[in-house]
Design a protein around this motif. Structure first.
Motif, PDB file in Angstrom:
ATOM      1  N   MET A  65     -16.754  16.599   0.175  1.00 57.14           N
ATOM      2  CA  MET A  65     -16.742  15.273   0.951  1.00 57.14           C
ATOM      3  C   MET A  65     -15.260  15.050   1.170  1.00 57.14           C
ATOM      4  SD  MET A  65     -18.308  11.616   0.200  1.00 57.14           S
ATOM      5  CE  MET A  65     -19.986  12.508  -0.468  1.00 57.14           C
ATOM      6  N   PRO A  66     -15.024  14.974   2.577  1.00 57.43           N
ATOM      7  CA  PRO A  66     -13.541  14.816   3.058  1.00 57.43           C
ATOM      8  C   PRO A  66     -13.036  13.395   2.375  1.00 57.43           C
ATOM      9  CG  PRO A  66     -14.644  15.505   4.905  1.00 57.43           C
ATOM     10  CD  PRO A  66     -15.729  15.009   3.742  1.00 57.43           C
ATOM     11  N   ARG A  67     -11.570  13.365   2.004  1.00 60.63           N
ATOM     12  CA  ARG A  67     -11.124  12.206   1.616  1.00 60.63           C
ATOM     13  C   ARG A  67      -9.868  12.021   2.476  1.00 60.63           C
ATOM     14  NH1 ARG A  67     -10.032  13.763  -4.237  1.00 60.63           N
ATOM     15  NH2 ARG A  67      -9.724  15.498  -3.663  1.00 60.63           N
ATOM     16  N   HIS A  68      -9.487  10.557   2.770  1.00 59.03           N
ATOM     17  CA  HIS A  68      -8.413  10.193   3.640  1.00 59.03           C
ATOM     18  C   HIS A  68      -7.759   9.132   2.850  1.00 59.03           C
ATOM     19  CE1 HIS A  68     -10.501  11.958   7.234  1.00 59.03           C
ATOM     20  NE2 HIS A  68     -11.375  11.797   6.282  1.00 59.03           N
ATOM     21  N   SER A  69      -6.445   9.060   2.964  1.00 59.25           N
ATOM     22  CA  SER A  69      -5.352   8.163   2.361  1.00 59.25           C
ATOM     23  C   SER A  69      -4.454   7.500   3.633  1.00 59.25           C
ATOM     24  CB  SER A  69      -4.583   8.418   1.340  1.00 59.25           C
ATOM     25  OG  SER A  69      -3.784   9.666   1.761  1.00 59.25           O
ATOM     26  N   LEU A  70      -4.670   6.228   3.674  1.00 57.98           N
ATOM     27  CA  LEU A  70      -3.607   5.523   4.452  1.00 57.98           C
ATOM     28  C   LEU A  70      -2.811   4.558   3.885  1.00 57.98           C
ATOM     29  CD1 LEU A  70      -6.257   4.925   6.978  1.00 57.98           C
ATOM     30  CD2 LEU A  70      -4.473   6.396   7.265  1.00 57.98           C
ATOM     31  N   LEU A  71      -1.550   4.381   4.285  1.00 62.94           N
ATOM     32  CA  LEU A  71      -0.803   3.328   3.407  1.00 62.94           C
ATOM     33  C   LEU A  71      -0.290   2.189   4.607  1.00 62.94           C
ATOM     34  CD1 LEU A  71       1.912   5.905   2.139  1.00 62.94           C
ATOM     35  CD2 LEU A  71      -0.038   4.637   0.891  1.00 62.94           C
ATOM     36  N   PHE A  72      -0.074   0.900   4.195  1.00 62.14           N
ATOM     37  CA  PHE A  72       0.524  -0.098   4.850  1.00 62.14           C
ATOM     38  C   PHE A  72       1.050  -0.925   4.007  1.00 62.14           C
ATOM     39  CE2 PHE A  72      -3.654  -2.064   4.675  1.00 62.14           C
ATOM     40  CZ  PHE A  72      -3.215  -3.396   4.720  1.00 62.14           C
ATOM     41  N   ASP A  73       1.665  -1.936   4.214  1.00 58.82           N
ATOM     42  CA  ASP A  73       2.249  -3.002   3.814  1.00 58.82           C
ATOM     43  C   ASP A  73       1.932  -4.415   4.036  1.00 58.82           C
ATOM     44  OD1 ASP A  73       4.054  -1.334   2.418  1.00 58.82           O
ATOM     45  OD2 ASP A  73       5.825  -1.598   3.546  1.00 58.82           O
ATOM     46  N   LEU A  74       2.031  -5.185   2.820  1.00 58.10           N
ATOM     47  CA  LEU A  74       1.440  -6.561   3.454  1.00 58.10           C
ATOM     48  C   LEU A  74       2.991  -7.597   3.434  1.00 58.10           C
ATOM     49  CD1 LEU A  74      -0.974  -7.295   0.546  1.00 58.10           C
ATOM     50  CD2 LEU A  74      -1.670  -6.922   2.969  1.00 58.10           C
ATOM     51  N   VAL A  75       2.646  -8.717   4.238  1.00 64.16           N
ATOM     52  CA  VAL A  75       3.635  -9.640   4.120  1.00 64.16           C
ATOM     53  C   VAL A  75       4.355  -9.811   2.648  1.00 64.16           C
ATOM     54  CG1 VAL A  75       4.557 -12.122   4.563  1.00 64.16           C
ATOM     55  CG2 VAL A  75       3.188 -10.580   6.188  1.00 64.16           C
ATOM     56  N   ASP A  76       5.446  -9.768   2.372  1.00 69.01           N
ATOM     57  CA  ASP A  76       5.901  -9.645   0.931  1.00 69.01           C
ATOM     58  C   ASP A  76       6.115 -11.166   0.725  1.00 69.01           C
ATOM     59  OD1 ASP A  76       6.711  -9.040  -1.543  1.00 69.01           O
ATOM     60  OD2 ASP A  76       8.509  -8.166  -0.964  1.00 69.01           O
ATOM     61  N   GLU A  77       4.948 -11.809   0.410  1.00 74.54           N
ATOM     62  CA  GLU A  77       4.925 -13.391  -0.058  1.00 74.54           C
ATOM     63  C   GLU A  77       3.804 -13.508  -0.664  1.00 74.54           C
ATOM     64  OE1 GLU A  77       4.479 -15.766   3.486  1.00 74.54           O
ATOM     65  OE2 GLU A  77       6.674 -14.981   4.397  1.00 74.54           O
ATOM     66  N   PRO A  78       3.976 -13.873  -2.160  1.00 69.15           N
ATOM     67  CA  PRO A  78       3.050 -14.353  -2.865  1.00 69.15           C
ATOM     68  C   PRO A  78       1.652 -14.817  -2.440  1.00 69.15           C
ATOM     69  CG  PRO A  78       5.005 -14.320  -4.338  1.00 69.15           C
ATOM     70  CD  PRO A  78       5.260 -14.425  -2.711  1.00 69.15           C
ATOM     71  N   ALA A  79       1.924 -15.934  -1.874  1.00 69.89           N
ATOM     72  CA  ALA A  79       0.567 -16.627  -1.414  1.00 69.89           C
ATOM     73  C   ALA A  79      -0.052 -15.824  -0.220  1.00 69.89           C
ATOM     74  CB  ALA A  79       1.144 -17.971  -0.561  1.00 69.89           C
ATOM     75  N   ALA A  80       0.575 -15.134   0.459  1.00 64.89           N
ATOM     76  CA  ALA A  80      -0.056 -14.253   1.507  1.00 64.89           C
ATOM     77  C   ALA A  80      -0.701 -13.017   0.866  1.00 64.89           C
ATOM     78  CB  ALA A  80       0.799 -13.777   2.542  1.00 64.89           C
TER      79      ALA A  80
ATOM     80  N   GLU B 285     -11.436   2.428  -1.050  1.00 68.29           N
ATOM     81  CA  GLU B 285     -10.957   1.663  -1.877  1.00 68.29           C
ATOM     82  C   GLU B 285      -9.570   1.281  -1.557  1.00 68.29           C
ATOM     83  OE1 GLU B 285     -10.506   3.898  -5.485  1.00 68.29           O
ATOM     84  OE2 GLU B 285     -12.705   4.339  -5.944  1.00 68.29           O
ATOM     85  N   ILE B 286      -9.310   0.020  -1.837  1.00 70.66           N
ATOM     86  CA  ILE B 286      -7.776  -0.467  -1.325  1.00 70.66           C
ATOM     87  C   ILE B 286      -7.025  -0.790  -2.657  1.00 70.66           C
ATOM     88  CG2 ILE B 286      -6.425  -1.883  -0.255  1.00 70.66           C
ATOM     89  CD1 ILE B 286      -8.458  -2.368   1.823  1.00 70.66           C
ATOM     90  N   HIS B 287      -5.981   0.177  -2.964  1.00 70.25           N
ATOM     91  CA  HIS B 287      -5.049  -0.431  -4.093  1.00 70.25           C
ATOM     92  C   HIS B 287      -3.652  -0.948  -3.884  1.00 70.25           C
ATOM     93  CE1 HIS B 287      -7.750   2.335  -6.797  1.00 70.25           C
ATOM     94  NE2 HIS B 287      -8.094   2.751  -5.529  1.00 70.25           N
ATOM     95  N   ARG B 288      -3.189  -1.884  -4.683  1.00 71.75           N
ATOM     96  CA  ARG B 288      -2.141  -2.612  -4.311  1.00 71.75           C
ATOM     97  C   ARG B 288      -1.094  -2.463  -5.476  1.00 71.75           C
ATOM     98  NH1 ARG B 288       0.250  -7.236  -5.497  1.00 71.75           N
ATOM     99  NH2 ARG B 288      -1.308  -8.140  -6.541  1.00 71.75           N
ATOM    100  N   LEU B 289       0.316  -1.999  -5.041  1.00 66.65           N
ATOM    101  CA  LEU B 289       1.549  -2.348  -5.917  1.00 66.65           C
ATOM    102  C   LEU B 289       2.545  -2.984  -5.212  1.00 66.65           C
ATOM    103  CD1 LEU B 289       2.866  -1.235  -8.414  1.00 66.65           C
ATOM    104  CD2 LEU B 289       3.851   0.706  -7.247  1.00 66.65           C
ATOM    105  N   GLY B 290       2.843  -4.248  -5.744  1.00 72.14           N
ATOM    106  CA  GLY B 290       3.693  -5.156  -5.211  1.00 72.14           C
ATOM    107  C   GLY B 290       3.145  -5.451  -3.765  1.00 72.14           C
ATOM    108  N   ASN B 291       3.647  -5.135  -2.595  1.00 76.96           N
ATOM    109  CA  ASN B 291       3.203  -5.348  -1.129  1.00 76.96           C
ATOM    110  C   ASN B 291       2.887  -4.142  -0.590  1.00 76.96           C
ATOM    111  OD1 ASN B 291       5.787  -4.684  -0.632  1.00 76.96           O
ATOM    112  ND2 ASN B 291       5.586  -5.648   1.501  1.00 76.96           N
ATOM    113  N   ARG B 292       2.705  -3.106  -1.166  1.00 75.33           N
ATOM    114  CA  ARG B 292       2.260  -1.863  -0.597  1.00 75.33           C
ATOM    115  C   ARG B 292       0.996  -1.706  -0.956  1.00 75.33           C
ATOM    116  NH1 ARG B 292       5.796   2.245   0.384  1.00 75.33           N
ATOM    117  NH2 ARG B 292       6.630   0.704   1.737  1.00 75.33           N
TER     118      ARG B 292
END
Length: 120
Positions: free
Chosen positions: A1-16, A46-53
């Motif tokens: 089964m193919p797997r894909h990974s993608l990255l993006f950042d969130l606005v670096d604000e705790p409330a956001a 699945e979406i995983h977060r480290l800091g805002n990444r």
């Protein structure tokens, strides 16, 4: 089964970040958006977060076509509303292609590519 990974950042604000996570909790993702995922051939996401990444991992059928998924989303008012809502929280990672929030990292290691290491 193919797997894909993608990255993006969130606005670096705790409330956001907290609000973005809240939108992704069970029961908070709109039904039509959830239904569009397996309809496109995505078996698991699945979406995983480290800091805002953020890193999104997808397992797909062999027939999955990212361009077809993007076109289907563009034609779906529910998907477009969800994308518009989430865009206020999202930022492209450094090195992302111009105009793209999600960027695919380059794979550099896979255990099963090495002699003597096969899946269990």
């Amino acid at each position: 089964m193919p797997r894909h990974s993608l990255l993006f950042d969130l606005v670096d604000e705790p409330a956001a970040i907290a609000e973005y996570e809240s939108w992704h909790r069970p029961g908070n993702v709109p039904g039509p958006v959830l239904a569009s995922i397996p309809a496109a051939g995505i078996v698991e996401m699945e979406i995983h977060r480290l800091g805002n990444r953020l890193m999104m991992l997808c397992e797909t059928t062999d027939a999955f076509d990212p361009a077809a998924k993007a076109a289907a989303d563009a034609a779906d008012p529910d998907a477009m509303a969800g994308k518009a809502l989430m865009s206020q929280f999202q930022r492209p990672v450094p090195g992302a292609p111009a105009g793209k929030k999600w960027a695919a990292p380059q794979p550099i290691f896979r255990l099963t590519d090495h002699p003597g290491h096969t899946p269990a």
